[in-house]
Write an enzyme that holds these catalytic residues in place. Structure first.
Site, PDB file in Angstrom:
ATOM      1  N   CYS A  56      37.049  35.062  51.475  1.00 61.90           N
ATOM      2  CA  CYS A  56      36.507  33.863  50.875  1.00 61.90           C
ATOM      3  C   CYS A  56      35.313  33.700  52.314  1.00 61.90           C
ATOM      4  CB  CYS A  56      37.616  33.311  50.236  1.00 61.90           C
ATOM      5  SG  CYS A  56      38.782  33.977  48.969  1.00 61.90           S
ATOM      6  N   ARG A 133      38.444  37.494  42.081  1.00 61.21           N
ATOM      7  CA  ARG A 133      37.094  37.231  42.436  1.00 61.21           C
ATOM      8  C   ARG A 133      36.060  38.385  41.319  1.00 61.21           C
ATOM      9  NH1 ARG A 133      37.304  36.787  48.148  1.00 61.21           N
ATOM     10  NH2 ARG A 133      39.673  36.874  48.571  1.00 61.21           N
TER      11      ARG A 133
END
Lengths: 221, 74
Positions: A56, A133
């Site tokens: 991330c 995601r």
């Protein structure tokens, strides 16, 4: 004795391409924001599994580096994860300290999972507590125009985000489609004819199209 | 509230919004005048209207006397 069938998993609602994006009002690192605050601009709403995680972090750096190019295209970024505002603030400050990259876009603190649920960002088979995601491209009228889903383990491709925006905006502006691996400057696809008469005219017309067959015509913009 | 601090002063972006509204403006015009993103201007206006610092004149906004005083002392 017959085995009791296991209960069906709870229904997950997903937005649909071409439908209005689900409205929301959510706390973010830039204050309380609503989807309607983005009317008139394109929006990339994206989720990430958790703050202070390595994949991330690379994605946030990538999105931050992409942001100037997106702004040129009238596109805003809005991140989301199921973390608190304080975690988000600490993480974006940490990214700036460790990687010298300032995160210029807001991040939703979706602790009650309201937005993540409305957008189908949680994949229970992968994680019940983290968002996958996900990327939603929402146009200036609030319509979902594209969706991308990646698993927890795989970071997204930032070049593809920009390519997708360029393709969608080119489609809107010129009423054309874009072929595989299209990039700005490449030839675009003329939507195929929908009647026999139009198909015959397509091949006979001196319209500047490069036609391989009646359904496959391209042109330079 | 992102535009108003706990001590009653306004943030830098809040001050920019208030000072930009001596004459009534739409959110779009204010974004252009301040350089702030449109979404920030809209959310800031919404919260400052709730706090009585700006008034919504059916699409255009103007700073109130209270908002003006707050901007000047921040």
């Amino acid at each position: 004795m017959e085995a009791t069938p296991s209960p069906a998993p709870p229904t997950t609602h997903l937005p649909r391409i071409g439908s209005p994006a689900p409205e929301f009002e959510a706390p973010t690192t830039h204050g309380v924001l609503r989807l309607e605050d983005y009317r008139g601009t394109w929006l990339i709403l994206f989720s990430h599994p958790a703050d202070f995680t390595p994949v991330c972090t690379t994605e946030f750096i990538g999105f931050a580096q992409l942001y100037p190019e997106l702004k040129k295209r009238n596109v805003e970024l809005l991140g989301l994860s199921i973390d608190s505002i304080y975690a988000h603030i600490a993480w974006v400050r940490n990214i700036e300290q460790n990687f010298s990259v300032k995160i210029p876009f807001p991040v939703i603190a979706d602790l009650n999972k309201e937005v993540a649920t409305a957008y189908g960002m949680i994949m229970p088979g992968e994680s019940k507590t983290e968002a996958s995601r996900c990327v939603f491209v929402i146009d200036p009228e609030g319509i979902v125009r594209a969706m991308i889903y990646y698993p927890l383990t795989t970071g997204r491709n930032m070049d593809e985000m920009l390519r997708l925006i360029d393709a969608l905006q080119t489609t809107d502006k010129h009423k054309v489609a874009t072929p595989a691996n299209w990039k700005p400057g490449d030839k675009v696809i003329i939507p195929p004819p929908t009647t026999q008469e139009m198909a015959e005219e397509r091949l006979s017309a001196k319209n500047g199209f490069e036609c391989t067959d009646w359904y496959f015509c391209r042109k330079k913009l | 509230m992102p535009c108003v601090n706990a001590d009653g002063t306004v943030t830098e972006s809040g001050r920019a919004i208030l000072l930009g509204l001596k004459e009534a403006k739409t959110a779009e015009a204010l974004a252009g005048a301040t350089g702030l993103p449109l979404f920030r201007v809209r959310s800031g206006l919404r919260e400052m209207a709730q706090a009585g610092l700006v008034v919504d004149l059916e699409g255009a906004y103007r700073v109130t006397e209270r908002g003006q005083a707050l901007a000047e002392r921040s």
